[in-house]
Scaffold this active site. Structure first.
Site, short mmCIF file in Angstrom:
data_model
loop_
_atom_site.label_atom_id
_atom_site.label_comp_id
_atom_site.label_asym_id
_atom_site.label_seq_id
_atom_site.Cartn_x
_atom_site.Cartn_y
_atom_site.Cartn_z
N LYS A 9 15.76 -0.07 7.43
CA LYS A 9 16.24 -0.79 6.23
C LYS A 9 17.68 -0.02 6.06
CE LYS A 9 11.28 0.16 4.55
NZ LYS A 9 11.18 1.02 4.37
N TYR A 49 8.13 -7.43 -1.54
CA TYR A 49 7.30 -5.58 -2.03
C TYR A 49 6.33 -6.68 -3.10
CZ TYR A 49 9.79 -2.76 1.27
OH TYR A 49 10.17 -2.20 3.13
N ASN A 112 12.33 5.61 4.47
CA ASN A 112 12.30 6.40 5.89
C ASN A 112 11.76 5.01 6.94
OD1 ASN A 112 10.78 3.30 5.03
ND2 ASN A 112 8.91 4.53 4.88
N HIS A 115 10.56 -0.49 8.47
CA HIS A 115 9.64 -1.58 7.64
C HIS A 115 8.64 -2.60 9.24
CE1 HIS A 115 6.34 -4.37 5.46
NE2 HIS A 115 7.11 -5.30 6.93
N GLU A 126 5.09 -12.61 6.74
CA GLU A 126 6.82 -11.49 6.19
C GLU A 126 7.98 -12.29 7.46
OE1 GLU A 126 5.18 -7.24 4.91
OE2 GLU A 126 5.35 -7.93 7.56
P1 ATP Z 1 6.47 -0.40 5.23
O1 ATP Z 1 5.81 -1.45 4.03
O2 ATP Z 1 7.48 0.02 4.93
O3 ATP Z 1 6.54 -0.84 6.86
P2 ATP Z 1 4.52 1.17 4.69
O4 ATP Z 1 3.24 -0.09 5.31
O5 ATP Z 1 4.28 2.40 6.20
O6 ATP Z 1 6.30 1.09 5.23
P3 ATP Z 1 3.74 0.80 2.07
O7 ATP Z 1 2.42 1.91 1.54
O8 ATP Z 1 3.77 -0.12 2.80
O9 ATP Z 1 4.18 1.67 3.43
O10 ATP Z 1 4.88 1.27 1.51
C1 ATP Z 1 6.58 0.83 1.85
C2 ATP Z 1 7.55 1.18 1.64
O11 ATP Z 1 7.36 1.25 0.33
C3 ATP Z 1 7.32 2.30 2.27
O12 ATP Z 1 8.01 2.27 3.32
C4 ATP Z 1 8.39 3.08 1.66
O13 ATP Z 1 9.14 2.77 1.47
C5 ATP Z 1 8.20 3.09 0.23
N1 ATP Z 1 7.05 4.07 -0.61
C6 ATP Z 1 5.89 4.33 -0.62
N2 ATP Z 1 4.85 4.94 -0.43
C7 ATP Z 1 5.99 5.35 -1.73
C8 ATP Z 1 5.73 6.80 -2.23
N3 ATP Z 1 4.57 7.52 -2.45
N4 ATP Z 1 7.40 7.44 -2.29
C9 ATP Z 1 8.37 6.61 -2.44
N5 ATP Z 1 8.04 5.80 -2.21
C10 ATP Z 1 7.33 4.71 -1.54
MG MG Z 2 3.69 -1.54 3.86
#
Ligand code: ATP
Ligand code: MG
Length: 137
Positions: A9, A49, A112, A115, A126
């Protein structure tokens, strides 16, 4: 062998963590089989997303993901999807296991660093969202 889709990211690219993160993939037995640098526009990030549309973190997430270049890559290995999720650590870096990418480098729940696809269906969707068939050998 299995394939998964991964993003380094914008926060991690800005902080010069591309090499460090690719090293984690390779050390875990995840081979980089396709990769490129991109700068997402709003429509491309929103589409990626779409499952999170309407949630409170969606708009700031799209803004963050368009804030600078990213690396997108296809990783291949035994249980690549689960293995990649394991070395990434939990979404919330404060809950991520020590030694995971997010525990070591994430600066917030949103920013974070990485992804990774969460299922075979999302991996295939994806990969096709970012790569043409001729780019993935
Ligand atoms: P990714 O899809 O990026 O691999 P993930 O599957 O662990 O991560 P998801 O729940 O799919 O997490 O959320 C996608 C992304 O949205 C997260 O990686 C983070 O960057 C952001 N995100 C998710 N939850 C929150 C939150 N509560 N506050 C802020 N950002 C969030
Ligand atoms: Mg995810």
């Amino acid at each position: 062998v299995e394939r998964t889709f991964s993003i380094v990211k914008p926060d991690a690219v800005r902080r010069d963590l591309i090499g460090t993160i690719y090293q984690r993939f390779e050390a875990a037995g995840l081979k980089v089989v396709a990769a490129k640098m991109l700068h997402l526009d709003q429509a491309k990030a929103e589409g990626f997303y779409a499952e999170h549309e309407g949630r409170e973190f969606y708009e700031p997430l799209v803004k963050f993901m368009t804030s600078g270049p990213i690396m997108v890559q296809v990783l291949e290995g035994e249980n690549a999807i689960a293995k990649n999720r394991e070395i990434m650590g939990k979404t919330n870096f404060e809950e991520a296991a020590p030694g995971t990418i997010r525990a070591d480098f994430a600066s917030s729940v949103r920013e974070n660093c990485v992804h990774g696809s969460d299922s075979p269906e999302s991996a295939s969707r994806e990969i096709n969202y970012f790569f043409t068939p001729d780019e993935v050998c």
